[in-house]
Design a protein around this motif. Structure first.
Motif, PDB file in Angstrom:
ATOM      1  N   GLY B 102       0.820  -1.205   0.000  1.00 28.58           N
ATOM      2  CA  GLY B 102       0.000   0.000   0.000  1.00 28.58           C
ATOM      3  C   GLY B 102       0.853   1.254   0.000  1.00 28.58           C
ATOM      4  O   GLY B 102       0.328   2.363  -0.059  1.00 28.58           O
ATOM      5  N   LYS B 122      -1.395  -2.293  -3.576  1.00 29.01           N
ATOM      6  CA  LYS B 122      -2.497  -3.023  -2.937  1.00 29.01           C
ATOM      7  C   LYS B 122      -3.811  -2.354  -3.300  1.00 29.01           C
ATOM      8  O   LYS B 122      -3.846  -1.180  -3.640  1.00 29.01           O
ATOM      9  CB  LYS B 122      -2.334  -2.984  -1.423  1.00 29.01           C
ATOM     10  CG  LYS B 122      -1.464  -4.096  -0.875  1.00 29.01           C
ATOM     11  CD  LYS B 122      -1.502  -4.100   0.635  1.00 29.01           C
ATOM     12  CE  LYS B 122      -0.654  -5.235   1.186  1.00 29.01           C
ATOM     13  NZ  LYS B 122      -0.522  -5.156   2.641  1.00 29.01           N
ATOM     14  N   GLY B 123      -4.882  -3.131  -3.175  1.00 28.98           N
ATOM     15  CA  GLY B 123      -6.200  -2.543  -3.359  1.00 28.98           C
ATOM     16  C   GLY B 123      -6.780  -2.743  -4.738  1.00 28.98           C
ATOM     17  O   GLY B 123      -7.856  -2.241  -5.027  1.00 28.98           O
ATOM     18  N   GLU B 250      -6.673   4.032  -1.326  1.00 28.68           N
ATOM     19  CA  GLU B 250      -5.418   3.847  -0.580  1.00 28.68           C
ATOM     20  C   GLU B 250      -5.615   4.076   0.909  1.00 28.68           C
ATOM     21  O   GLU B 250      -5.137   3.307   1.743  1.00 28.68           O
ATOM     22  CB  GLU B 250      -4.344   4.801  -1.103  1.00 28.68           C
ATOM     23  CG  GLU B 250      -3.507   4.200  -2.203  1.00 28.68           C
ATOM     24  CD  GLU B 250      -2.326   5.071  -2.586  1.00 28.68           C
ATOM     25  OE1 GLU B 250      -1.698   5.651  -1.690  1.00 28.68           O
ATOM     26  OE2 GLU B 250      -2.061   5.160  -3.794  1.00 28.68           O
TER      27      GLU B 250
END
Lengths: 123, 282
Positions: B102, B122-123, B250
């Motif tokens: 992240g 990430k995500g 985020e």
């Protein structure tokens, strides 16, 4: 606040098809979403217009955001886009832009309601 | 010539591979490991070789399991990702280490220079993540099936276990209805629907759900603000954010969300729920 480019389709047919085909009982989710939209969207547009008249940009932005969501669920992409414009104008506090965009919202609402009604089974 | 070497030769072409790429998942968050496992197992080109929750264990497992790929988080206890990289490459010089973090991509630049293969934020939504991994590894990924939302009725023969219990928080009644339908279609039981963060926190404390589907735009306290408290109250829950604010992704992930799906995309939501619940029950 920029002028958006709107798609030709009042309702995104891909989204409508996906809603119609969803789950183990095809058609149920589409009917539910259309029913919800037909109740929610006019009420939200009326609320936006009241907030516009009150020069309450924050309320305009908040309600336009909800309209954007309600429109998006049913694939009313044009209405969702112009609701997003109203939301941005409301957040920026530009009264002229708010008024212009809310007029467009009313026009798009009429189109979206007609298109959504046409999806429901005849009564 | 090891299998891994041959695989890498194949990976350099567009040829169909005959065996899956073995992946070691390294992340200190159990929910993230579950998510990644679920996503990878959705794709026949990948096989999860193992999991580690810190850099030291990752190095040991890399030496023992010889995975083809390590998905490496950066912020971890014992040995963090940055400091583990050298050990991973020493343990298995041919392993491809993909930084999955992240953190800002700029912070990954020294790691790429030090031998990491790629950085992936990430995500990402499940299919997006698979596609990204496929591009990096030059593997033409295919999915086990299209999406659970378009599954034929006989898919009910292998549903997610009915004990998966979910709570929904969204101030939009249409969204709550839609999410409920999507969850029900994944054989997830919706134990409560709420429209504010305080009511959600109360429900979570009582219900201890396996899954929380959370909108971020809420009246009063936002979902982002509530996320750390949700995570604290229910550390093992999968928290799936369903929000139109992509730019908040985020922050949401950093605050404890497991995954993020951008509204309006109920098909992607269904796919994410399917993957997350399937992974959580393994």
């Amino acid at each position: 606040v920029t002028t958006p480019v709107l798609p030709e389709e009042v309702l995104d047919q891909r989204m409508v098809g996906a809603l119609r085909d969803f789950g183990r009982e095809p058609g149920v989710l589409l009917d539910e979403m259309v029913d919800g939209f037909l109740v929610e969207a006019p009420a939200l547009v009326a609320e936006i217009e009241r907030a516009v008249a009150d020069h309450d940009g924050e309320a305009v932005a908040r309600t336009a955001h909800r309209l954007k969501g309600a429109s998006g669920h049913v694939g009313a992409t044009r209405l969702a886009i112009v609701a997003g414009v109203v939301e941005a104008a409301g957040r920026a506090g530009h009264q002229d832009a708010i008024e212009a965009a809310s007029t467009t919202v009313r026009r798009e609402l009429v189109l979206a309601i007609a298109a959504a009604r046409a999806l429901l089974p005849p009564t | 010539v090891t299998i891994a070497t041959v695989e890498r030769a194949y990976a350099g072409t567009a040829l169909e591979r005959e065996w899956p790429t073995r992946v070691l998942i390294v992340d200190d968050a159990a929910s993230t490991r579950r998510f990644l496992r679920g996503v990878l197992e959705y794709c026949p080109q990948f096989e999860v070789a193992g999991e580690a929750d810190n850099g030291a264990t990752a190095i040991e497992l890399t030496e023992a399991l010889r995975p083809d790929v390590v998905l490496l988080d950066l912020l971890m206890p014992v040995i963090d990702g940055a400091n583990a990289l050298g050990g991973l490459l020493a343990a298995a010089p041919d392993v491809r280490v993909i930084i999955l973090s992240g953190m800002d991509s700029e912070q990954a630049a020294p790691l790429l220079a030090a031998g990491a293969t790629a950085f992936v934020p990430k995500g990402l939504a499940p299919f997006e993540l698979l596609q990204r991994l496929g591009d990096i590894l030059n593997i033409p990924v295919t999915l086990e099936r299209s999406t659970p939302t378009s599954s034929p009725p006989d898919e009910a023969a292998s549903p997610a276990p009915p004990q998966t219990r979910a709570v929904i928080c969204d101030d939009d009644p249409m969204a709550r209805r839609l999410v409920t339908r999507v969850l029900e279609n994944c054989d997830v039981s919706v134990v409560a629907e709420t429209d504010t963060a305080p009511s959600l926190l109360s429900v979570i404390e009582l219900a201890k759900p396996d899954l929380v589907v959370l909108d971020l735009w809420l009246e009063g306290i936002s979902g982002t603000t509530a996320l750390p408290e949700i995570r604290k109250l229910s550390p093992h829950s999968v928290i799936l954010v369903y929000s139109s604010f992509d730019e908040w992704k985020e922050n949401a992930l950093a605050a404890g969300a497991t995954a993020f799906v951008t509204k309006p995309n109920f098909e992607e939501l269904g796919a994410a729920v399917h993957l997350l619940t399937r992974a959580a029950t393994r």
